[in-house]
Design a protein around this motif. Sequence first.
Motif, PDB file in Angstrom:
ATOM      1  N   PHE A   1       0.859  -1.187   0.000  1.00 17.05           N
ATOM      2  CA  PHE A   1       0.000   0.000   0.000  1.00 17.05           C
ATOM      3  C   PHE A   1       0.893   1.234   0.000  1.00 17.05           C
ATOM      4  CE2 PHE A   1      -4.389  -1.442   0.936  1.00 17.05           C
ATOM      5  CZ  PHE A   1      -4.123  -2.804   0.977  1.00 17.05           C
TER       6      PHE A   1
ATOM      7  N   VAL B   1      -0.188   5.060   0.115  1.00 18.68           N
ATOM      8  CA  VAL B   1      -1.271   6.037   0.184  1.00 18.68           C
ATOM      9  C   VAL B   1      -0.703   7.336   0.749  1.00 18.68           C
ATOM     10  CG1 VAL B   1      -3.466   6.554   1.327  1.00 18.68           C
ATOM     11  CG2 VAL B   1      -3.022   4.244   0.463  1.00 18.68           C
TER      12      VAL B   1
ATOM     13  N   TYR C   1       3.360   8.367   1.455  1.00 20.39           N
ATOM     14  CA  TYR C   1       4.154   7.136   1.409  1.00 20.39           C
ATOM     15  C   TYR C   1       4.497   6.763  -0.035  1.00 20.39           C
ATOM     16  CZ  TYR C   1       3.339   6.099   6.365  1.00 20.39           C
ATOM     17  OH  TYR C   1       3.324   6.126   7.740  1.00 20.39           O
TER      18      TYR C   1
ATOM     19  N   ASP D   1       7.427   1.084   3.642  1.00 14.54           N
ATOM     20  CA  ASP D   1       8.533   1.889   4.184  1.00 14.54           C
ATOM     21  C   ASP D   1       9.741   1.008   4.529  1.00 14.54           C
ATOM     22  OD1 ASP D   1       7.116   0.709   6.276  1.00 14.54           O
ATOM     23  OD2 ASP D   1       7.472   2.370   7.662  1.00 14.54           O
TER      24      ASP D   1
ATOM     25  N   TYR E   1       8.161  10.019  10.559  1.00 14.35           N
ATOM     26  CA  TYR E   1       6.715  10.201  10.658  1.00 14.35           C
ATOM     27  C   TYR E   1       6.293  11.649  10.406  1.00 14.35           C
ATOM     28  CZ  TYR E   1       6.461   5.493  12.615  1.00 14.35           C
ATOM     29  OH  TYR E   1       6.533   4.144  12.811  1.00 14.35           O
TER      30      TYR E   1
ATOM     31  N   ARG F   1       3.320  11.381   7.856  1.00 13.06           N
ATOM     32  CA  ARG F   1       2.022  11.297   8.524  1.00 13.06           C
ATOM     33  C   ARG F   1       1.480  12.690   8.800  1.00 13.06           C
ATOM     34  NH1 ARG F   1       3.226   6.676  13.092  1.00 13.06           N
ATOM     35  NH2 ARG F   1       3.162   4.875  11.689  1.00 13.06           N
TER      36      ARG F   1
END
Length: 297
Positions: free
Chosen positions: A65, A67, A70, A158, A292, A296
């Motif tokens: 994935f 998304v 990332y 990652d 992060y 994020r």
Amino acid sequence: MGVCPSARMAMLRDNFTGLLRLWARPDVLTCTSWGAPIIWDGTFDPAVAQQEALQQNLTIGLTVFAVGRYLEKYLARFLETAEQHFMVGQRVVYYVFTELPAAVPRVALGPGRGLRVERVVRERRWQDVSMQRMRTLHEALHGRLGREAHFVFCMDVDQHFRSSFGPEALAESVAQLHAWHYHRPRWLLPYERDARSAAAVAPGEGDFYYHAAVFGGSVAALRGLTGHCARALQRDRERGLEARWHDESHLNKFFWLHKPAKVLSPEFCWSPDIGWRAEIRRPRLLWAPKEYALVRD
Ligand code: UDP
Ligand code: MN
């Protein structure tokens, strides 16, 4: 009763590889209490694994994935290094799940290797992106992925491959020992402990702590795994609960209830931040540094 020559050969070979496993790595645990091999460097013959897989004419799926941020940050390197190291010589189909199919990098693929892009809805919270993977994978395993692959590995994006990740890793169900936790006593493992959660593992329960960045198995086994985890995640959500490590907590509960047929040593998914360890001979996947703040929201 007579044993046919090919069965006798297989028995001899299995005994031999069993002994090879014990002798090759006396420094580590190479077998679980339920008899599943724990695969460390030196405990298998990559050429034999390759030959056995080729004889079965397998197609191996690799899902990932990517998304939000990332995608640009990790996907190209993940795929480029997978081309160098993941199941080289086998038929491979990558499944990339993203909300932005047009942004998927064009990576040159070797013969017998294909890539499919599947569109997903972008969840707002990163935790939901991570957890939603179980439902999406479950659906994919009942769709084209399930029809075209025999075995599938499901991985985080990652990270990147550093050396061969080959058919020695294949089995009916495969779990990855978590690099930060494999040497810790059971009571210190970060299972979900809230008994109200479907992921709850009681004190005294649990075999190992597995990493959700790598798991795999046959299509049938993974349909069971992803269905279990998707339902458990849904049940928690309806009760206003979120397990400590999200989908990973549910994966750990699943593997406590349904023991994996094969366990991968931390060499298969290693974090360079841990530093040098004598038993880590040849890392196959390396975690990217946890940035992060960059990826994020
Ligand atoms: N992921 C993603 N976008 C997000 C959050 C997660 O694509 O916004 C995917 C990605 O494949 C990532 C995986 O979900 O590797 C798990 O999330 P993450 O790696 O951040 O979790 P951690 O390994 O830190 O527990
Ligand atoms: Mn990750």
